[in-house]
Design a protein around this motif. Structure first.
Motif, PDB file in Angstrom:
ATOM      1  N   LEU A 104       0.815  -1.214   0.000  1.00  0.00           N
ATOM      2  CA  LEU A 104       0.000   0.000   0.000  1.00  0.00           C
ATOM      3  C   LEU A 104       0.851   1.267   0.000  1.00  0.00           C
ATOM      4  O   LEU A 104       0.345   2.358  -0.276  1.00  0.00           O
ATOM      5  N   VAL A 105       2.125   1.120   0.339  1.00  0.00           N
ATOM      6  CA  VAL A 105       2.978   2.276   0.621  1.00  0.00           C
ATOM      7  C   VAL A 105       3.860   2.602  -0.579  1.00  0.00           C
ATOM      8  O   VAL A 105       4.754   1.844  -0.948  1.00  0.00           O
ATOM      9  N   GLY A 106       3.575   3.767  -1.185  1.00  0.00           N
ATOM     10  CA  GLY A 106       4.390   4.273  -2.272  1.00  0.00           C
ATOM     11  C   GLY A 106       5.286   5.402  -1.806  1.00  0.00           C
ATOM     12  O   GLY A 106       5.376   5.691  -0.609  1.00  0.00           O
ATOM     13  N   SER A 107       5.907   6.085  -2.741  1.00  0.00           N
ATOM     14  CA  SER A 107       6.875   7.132  -2.385  1.00  0.00           C
ATOM     15  C   SER A 107       6.228   8.326  -1.692  1.00  0.00           C
ATOM     16  O   SER A 107       6.911   9.053  -0.957  1.00  0.00           O
ATOM     17  N   ASP A 108       4.926   8.543  -1.906  1.00  0.00           N
ATOM     18  CA  ASP A 108       4.252   9.697  -1.305  1.00  0.00           C
ATOM     19  C   ASP A 108       3.199   9.304  -0.282  1.00  0.00           C
ATOM     20  O   ASP A 108       2.410  10.146   0.165  1.00  0.00           O
ATOM     21  N   THR A 109       3.174   8.041   0.102  1.00  0.00           N
ATOM     22  CA  THR A 109       2.153   7.560   1.032  1.00  0.00           C
ATOM     23  C   THR A 109       2.458   7.992   2.462  1.00  0.00           C
ATOM     24  O   THR A 109       3.613   7.968   2.896  1.00  0.00           O
ATOM     25  N   LEU A 110       1.416   8.362   3.203  1.00  0.00           N
ATOM     26  CA  LEU A 110       1.516   8.612   4.632  1.00  0.00           C
ATOM     27  C   LEU A 110       1.036   7.385   5.387  1.00  0.00           C
ATOM     28  O   LEU A 110       0.059   6.739   4.983  1.00  0.00           O
ATOM     29  N   VAL A 111       1.700   7.065   6.483  1.00  0.00           N
ATOM     30  CA  VAL A 111       1.271   5.979   7.358  1.00  0.00           C
ATOM     31  C   VAL A 111       0.999   6.586   8.729  1.00  0.00           C
ATOM     32  O   VAL A 111       1.907   7.111   9.382  1.00  0.00           O
ATOM     33  N   LEU A 112      -0.269   6.529   9.145  1.00  0.00           N
ATOM     34  CA  LEU A 112      -0.718   7.202  10.365  1.00  0.00           C
ATOM     35  C   LEU A 112      -1.178   6.175  11.395  1.00  0.00           C
ATOM     36  O   LEU A 112      -2.236   5.563  11.238  1.00  0.00           O
ATOM     37  N   PRO A 113      -0.404   5.955  12.462  1.00  0.00           N
ATOM     38  CA  PRO A 113      -0.843   5.035  13.509  1.00  0.00           C
ATOM     39  C   PRO A 113      -1.791   5.731  14.488  1.00  0.00           C
ATOM     40  O   PRO A 113      -1.514   6.840  14.951  1.00  0.00           O
ATOM     41  N   ALA A 165       3.640  20.287   4.271  1.00  0.00           N
ATOM     42  CA  ALA A 165       2.469  20.402   3.404  1.00  0.00           C
ATOM     43  C   ALA A 165       1.630  19.133   3.462  1.00  0.00           C
ATOM     44  O   ALA A 165       0.402  19.182   3.373  1.00  0.00           O
ATOM     45  N   ARG A 166       2.267  17.972   3.649  1.00  0.00           N
ATOM     46  CA  ARG A 166       1.506  16.721   3.616  1.00  0.00           C
ATOM     47  C   ARG A 166       0.625  16.557   4.853  1.00  0.00           C
ATOM     48  O   ARG A 166      -0.488  16.040   4.755  1.00  0.00           O
ATOM     49  N   THR A 167       1.095  17.010   6.017  1.00  0.00           N
ATOM     50  CA  THR A 167       0.231  16.928   7.193  1.00  0.00           C
ATOM     51  C   THR A 167      -0.876  17.975   7.117  1.00  0.00           C
ATOM     52  O   THR A 167      -2.000  17.724   7.557  1.00  0.00           O
ATOM     53  N   ALA A 168      -0.578  19.138   6.548  1.00  0.00           N
ATOM     54  CA  ALA A 168      -1.616  20.161   6.365  1.00  0.00           C
ATOM     55  C   ALA A 168      -2.713  19.652   5.432  1.00  0.00           C
ATOM     56  O   ALA A 168      -3.914  19.875   5.668  1.00  0.00           O
ATOM     57  N   GLN A 169      -2.312  18.948   4.369  1.00  0.00           N
ATOM     58  CA  GLN A 169      -3.294  18.394   3.442  1.00  0.00           C
ATOM     59  C   GLN A 169      -4.153  17.332   4.126  1.00  0.00           C
ATOM     60  O   GLN A 169      -5.379  17.294   3.942  1.00  0.00           O
ATOM     61  N   LEU A 170      -3.525  16.477   4.929  1.00  0.00           N
ATOM     62  CA  LEU A 170      -4.275  15.442   5.628  1.00  0.00           C
ATOM     63  C   LEU A 170      -5.262  16.055   6.614  1.00  0.00           C
ATOM     64  O   LEU A 170      -6.412  15.606   6.722  1.00  0.00           O
ATOM     65  N   LYS A 171      -4.837  17.094   7.321  1.00  0.00           N
ATOM     66  CA  LYS A 171      -5.757  17.769   8.244  1.00  0.00           C
ATOM     67  C   LYS A 171      -6.944  18.366   7.492  1.00  0.00           C
ATOM     68  O   LYS A 171      -8.096  18.288   7.953  1.00  0.00           O
ATOM     69  N   ALA A 172      -6.691  18.953   6.333  1.00  0.00           N
ATOM     70  CA  ALA A 172      -7.777  19.544   5.547  1.00  0.00           C
ATOM     71  C   ALA A 172      -8.806  18.496   5.149  1.00  0.00           C
ATOM     72  O   ALA A 172     -10.016  18.770   5.119  1.00  0.00           O
ATOM     73  N   VAL A 173      -8.354  17.278   4.859  1.00  0.00           N
ATOM     74  CA  VAL A 173      -9.276  16.196   4.525  1.00  0.00           C
ATOM     75  C   VAL A 173     -10.108  15.814   5.741  1.00  0.00           C
ATOM     76  O   VAL A 173     -11.334  15.666   5.650  1.00  0.00           O
ATOM     77  N   PHE A 174      -9.469  15.643   6.884  1.00  0.00           N
ATOM     78  CA  PHE A 174     -10.209  15.314   8.099  1.00  0.00           C
ATOM     79  C   PHE A 174     -11.185  16.426   8.482  1.00  0.00           C
ATOM     80  O   PHE A 174     -12.267  16.163   9.012  1.00  0.00           O
ATOM     81  N   ASP A 175     -10.798  17.669   8.215  1.00  0.00           N
ATOM     82  CA  ASP A 175     -11.666  18.798   8.567  1.00  0.00           C
ATOM     83  C   ASP A 175     -12.990  18.755   7.810  1.00  0.00           C
ATOM     84  O   ASP A 175     -13.986  19.343   8.260  1.00  0.00           O
TER      85      ASP A 175
END
Length: 314
Positions: free
Chosen positions: A91-100, A157-167
């Motif tokens: 599942l993990v590519g070069s731009d993938t985030l893994v969030l535990p 930028a990647r954590t900001a993008q993830l937060k925007a999705v959760f928002d």
């Protein structure tokens, strides 16, 4: 974003359903009756924040069939993290985030050992939820939140993008803390104390926080975790213990932890990742943890039995 939810019980099922409800591309990784029910009739979440009914969901027991995703949310039990890390490699590519989103403080380290540092964030969540039946999740307490960040606390930028999705998701509060380790250990402090007292007393938090004898044990557990965290360089505020007790006092009276529920059911639990971790991490920095040591020792025989492990000489 394209998400894979590794572990689709109370935590993964709830947050994954909220993301899917918001229009994100979500695949649930599950197994057994829960997987069969989701494939047959979707996923239902009964929630104090409003129910979610997903008549059709993507669900599989084979991560390799999904392909690379933008974010893998790891929501398995703490003792399953290493196995989960190996299984999510496809599942993990070069731009993938893994969030535990685990109860302990060691999951990100384990994920990084297996997958490398680059994709792994530090994260945590707050929710009182469980799988009530195959294909059904019950959210009964706590306003659900996720908190995450880069492991060195730098802005990205990647954590900001993830937060925007959760928002965009209903029933979820998302935050990028100034110090993710403080946030992580703060959550660990109260859930570990709650798990320990509930597991040895078999009583809900409403009882144990009121009885002077058990409240004193809760206080002692919080203080031990505070000292262990500081020994590991966690920049706790001076009132960390008081804040944790306030959170415990605000929990619904009938609340129990997932570790307590597992132990009461005779199932494997997160004992080694919670009270056992306090003992182990305390020893590493020469901090005594007598209360956690006692709780870990008292629960260890049942834990070994639940895992089918027979102590030497038996």
């Amino acid at each position: 974003m394209k998400f894979a939810i590794m572990g689709s019980g109370g935590v993964g099922g709830y947050f994954g359903s909220r993301l899917a409800e918001a229009g994100e591309d979500v695949t649930f990784i599950a197994r057994g009756e829960h997987l069969a029910a989701m494939q047959r009739q979707g996923l239902r979440v009964h929630s104090i924040k409003g129910d979610v009914v997903l008549d059709r969901v993507k669900a599989t027991d084979d991560p390799a069939s999904v392909g690379e995703v933008d974010c893998v949310i790891v929501a398995v039990k703490a003792w399953q993290v290493r196995e989960a890390a190996e299984s999510i490699r496809p599942l993990v590519g070069s731009d993938t985030l893994v969030l535990p989103l685990e109860n302990g403080v060691e999951a990100a380290d384990i994920l990084a050992e297996v997958l490398g540092e680059a994709p792994v964030l530090d994260g945590l969540c707050g929710i009182l939820a469980w799988r009530e039946a195959p294909g059904e999740i019950r959210h009964a307490g706590v306003d659900p939140f996720v908190r995450f960040g880069e492991r060195d606390n730098h802005s990205s930028a990647r954590t900001a993008q993830l937060k925007a999705v959760f928002d965009k998701a209903n029933g979820v509060s998302a935050e990028i803390p100034d110090d993710i380790r403080v946030a992580q250990w703060s959550k660990f402090m109260f859930i570990c104390a709650m798990s320990g007292i509930g597991s040895i007393s078999r009583a809900p938090i409403g009882i144990t926080r009121q009885l002077p004898e058990t409240r004193a044990l809760i206080q002692a557990m919080l203080e031990e975790i505070d000292q262990v965290a500081r020994g590991h360089g966690v920049a706790f505020p001076p009132d960390a213990v008081a804040r944790a007790m306030q959170f415990i006092d605000a929990m619904p009276a009938e609340s129990t932890s997932s570790m307590q529920r597992n132990i009461m059911a005779g199932e494997p639990s997160e004992l080694e990742s919670q009270n056992g971790a306090v003992v182990r991490l305390g020893r590493a920095v020469n901090v005594a943890t007598p209360v956690h040591t006692m709780i870990h020792a008292a629960l260890l025989p049942q834990e070994l039995a639940a895992r089918g492990e027979v102590p030497p000489g038996v």
